[in-house]
Design a protein around this motif. Structure first.
Motif, PDB file in Angstrom:
ATOM      1  N   GLU A  46       8.033  -2.928  -8.455  1.00 58.89           N
ATOM      2  CA  GLU A  46       6.894  -3.147  -7.551  1.00 58.89           C
ATOM      3  C   GLU A  46       5.700  -2.295  -7.957  1.00 58.89           C
ATOM      4  O   GLU A  46       4.548  -2.735  -7.850  1.00 58.89           O
ATOM      5  CB  GLU A  46       7.295  -2.826  -6.110  1.00 58.89           C
ATOM      6  N   ALA A  50       2.066  -3.666  -9.205  1.00 58.35           N
ATOM      7  CA  ALA A  50       0.828  -3.310  -8.508  1.00 58.35           C
ATOM      8  C   ALA A  50      -0.193  -2.699  -9.462  1.00 58.35           C
ATOM      9  O   ALA A  50      -1.387  -3.043  -9.429  1.00 58.35           O
ATOM     10  CB  ALA A  50       1.136  -2.342  -7.368  1.00 58.35           C
ATOM     11  N   ASP A 336      -7.923   0.233  -0.066  1.00 63.69           N
ATOM     12  CA  ASP A 336      -7.001  -0.905  -0.110  1.00 63.69           C
ATOM     13  C   ASP A 336      -6.116  -0.860  -1.354  1.00 63.69           C
ATOM     14  O   ASP A 336      -4.924  -1.194  -1.299  1.00 63.69           O
ATOM     15  CB  ASP A 336      -7.774  -2.229  -0.080  1.00 63.69           C
ATOM     16  N   ASN A 337      -6.701  -0.456  -2.466  1.00 65.61           N
ATOM     17  CA  ASN A 337      -5.926  -0.378  -3.701  1.00 65.61           C
ATOM     18  C   ASN A 337      -4.926   0.774  -3.650  1.00 65.61           C
ATOM     19  O   ASN A 337      -3.805   0.680  -4.179  1.00 65.61           O
ATOM     20  CB  ASN A 337      -6.848  -0.218  -4.905  1.00 65.61           C
ATOM     21  N   ARG A 340      -1.946  -0.386  -1.908  1.00 65.45           N
ATOM     22  CA  ARG A 340      -1.112  -1.229  -2.783  1.00 65.45           C
ATOM     23  C   ARG A 340      -0.253  -0.376  -3.710  1.00 65.45           C
ATOM     24  O   ARG A 340       0.933  -0.660  -3.915  1.00 65.45           O
ATOM     25  CB  ARG A 340      -1.996  -2.175  -3.589  1.00 65.45           C
ATOM     26  N   GLY A 344       3.795  -0.060  -3.523  1.00 62.34           N
ATOM     27  CA  GLY A 344       4.541  -0.390  -4.734  1.00 62.34           C
ATOM     28  C   GLY A 344       5.489   0.715  -5.148  1.00 62.34           C
ATOM     29  O   GLY A 344       6.568   0.453  -5.691  1.00 62.34           O
TER      30      GLY A 344
END
Length: 430
Positions: A46, A50, A336-337, A340, A344
């Motif tokens: 994950e 990402a 937001d990143n 993520r 991940g």
């Protein structure tokens, strides 16, 4: 004036050079796209997905600055980076952990980001996190992912025992934790399994809750090791659980965290202290119907404080494209990143805006418990200590392993950490 053939040929040649983007000075300047090499240590599926996804998004919208993803490995990152730095072949952007940066920062291999970082990023990440990447007067990385140590518990065994379940607001004390592990032991089950193949960071970071500091910096900047009362609570607890209470098995002391999971799933251990990110492995590997929960680590006189060494992103001092590299970091670590990346890696973001994301506050998989501990995470005691890697490998790791196994006592442990340890550190402080 009539132009001679030679002058005409010369003008044509210069025009061709100008159209080709070459300068008359012959300095080799290239106006083409910039390529940044980004060495990532993401390893879980994950996390890799990402990270690679964000690199692709950057490249799709920034044709003039292309990022090349390079896969690294946590197992060999220190030696690999040292070799690449000394050989002048380091990646532009370096993924590492903050407790590995001191020698690289003081050695001049990493760029000081103090004047390069955007104000948004500086203000979004709290000062306690920036302290993990500050060496002397410079900032040599961006801390972006962090994880507390937590207790992963067999929910059925915990409920059956009737012991009080701790919460981030009301954790167990270390004395209570020891008592609970005794109550959870019996019928082929140990109350806790300590995977201490790498005992130093676990011991030092958990000891912040009991006032442990271990490394003391004098007015002259020199660091000495003092193994005081606050430093002894956590190792003494582990030692007594193994050797006195028999509530922890000696067989896991040389194991990694993943090695304890089969026994945990089989009911041999009621709890295992692990980094927060191990939840991903547990979710993937747990047998159907196995119910587990996340509990906060025990707390001492200083509350639930823990030392952490966040994952970091640094820029090589030799990189000719520092501004472009910082722009990429700013993109990669937008709130937001950052969420993520955290999801991940099953870790916590350092950014305060990202920490507010609802996905990090759910009860499922213990996200809310971990997020509640974020404000108690502090710079690990060894962060800025030059020579820490050698001290850890040659002195602290064998000494703690022998102490936990019962081969040496507390007095000998203190002697080894202080006397032998200070001899090692002295070589880095001349």
């Amino acid at each position: 004036m009539t132009r001679t053939p030679t002058r005409i040929l010369t003008l044509v040649a210069c025009a061709v050079l100008l159209l080709a983007g070459c300068s008359g000075g012959g300095d080799g300047a290239d106006d083409g796209p910039v390529t940044l090499r980004f060495q990532s240590l993401a390893w879980q599926d994950e996390s890799v997905k990402a990270t690679r996804g964000l690199v692709r998004e950057w490249n799709a919208t920034h044709p003039d600055v292309r990022v090349e993803y390079v896969q690294g490995s946590w197992d060999s990152v220190h030696d690999q980076l040292l070799t690449s730095f000394e050989g002048g072949e380091a990646p532009d952007i370096v993924h590492d952990a903050s407790d590995d940066l001191a020698d690289f920062a003081y050695g001049g291999y990493l760029a000081d980001l103090t004047e390069l970082l955007p104000a948004r990023l500086k203000s979004d990440i709290p000062q306690r996190s920036w302290e993990t990447v500050t060496f002397g007067d410079g900032v040599y990385g961006v801390p972006f992912l962090q994880e507390p140590r937590v207790l992963i518990a067999n929910a059925a065994l915990l409920e059956r025992s009737g012991v009080r379940a701790p919460t981030p607001a009301d954790p167990w004390s270390w004395a209570e934790f020891r008592q609970v592990t005794k109550e959870l032991s019996g019928d082929g089950t140990y109350g806790v399994a300590w995977p201490l193949k790498e005992p130093v960071s676990a011991t030092l970071n958990l000891s912040l809750s009991t006032g442990g500091k271990l490394f003391h910096r004098g007015a002259d900047g020199r660091v000495t090791v003092r193994f005081e009362d606050g430093d002894q609570v956590v190792p003494r607890t582990i030692h007594d659980q193994v050797g006195t209470d028999h509530s922890a098995p000696p067989t896991t002391l040389g194991s990694g965290g993943s090695d304890t999971l089969p026994g945990f799933f089989a009911g041999k251990y009621a709890m295992v202290p692990l980094g927060f990110s191990y939840r991903q492995q547990i979710e993937q590997q747990a047998p159907e119907g196995f119910d587990w929960q996340v509990l906060p680590a025990p707390a001492g006189a200083d509350g639930p404080a823990q030392g952490v060494s966040p994952q970091t992103l640094s820029i090589a001092e030799d990189s000719p494209h520092k501004k472009e590299a910082v722009a990429f970091l700013d993109f990669l670590l937008q709130p937001d990143n950052m969420v993520r990346l955290a999801l991940g890696d099953w870790m916590l973001p350092t950014g305060e805006q990202a920490l507010k994301d609802p996905a990090l506050h759910t009860a499922e998989h213990g996200w809310a418990t971990g997020t509640a501990l974020a404000g108690h995470l502090r710079s690990a005691p060894a962060q800025s200590v030059r020579g820490y890697a050698e001290w850890k490998d040659k002195v602290a790791t064998p000494a703690l392993q022998e102490y936990y196994s019962g081969a040496i006592g507390m007095d000998e442990l203190r002697h080894r950490l202080e006397e032998d340890g200070n001899l090692v550190l002295a070589r880095y402080q001349r």
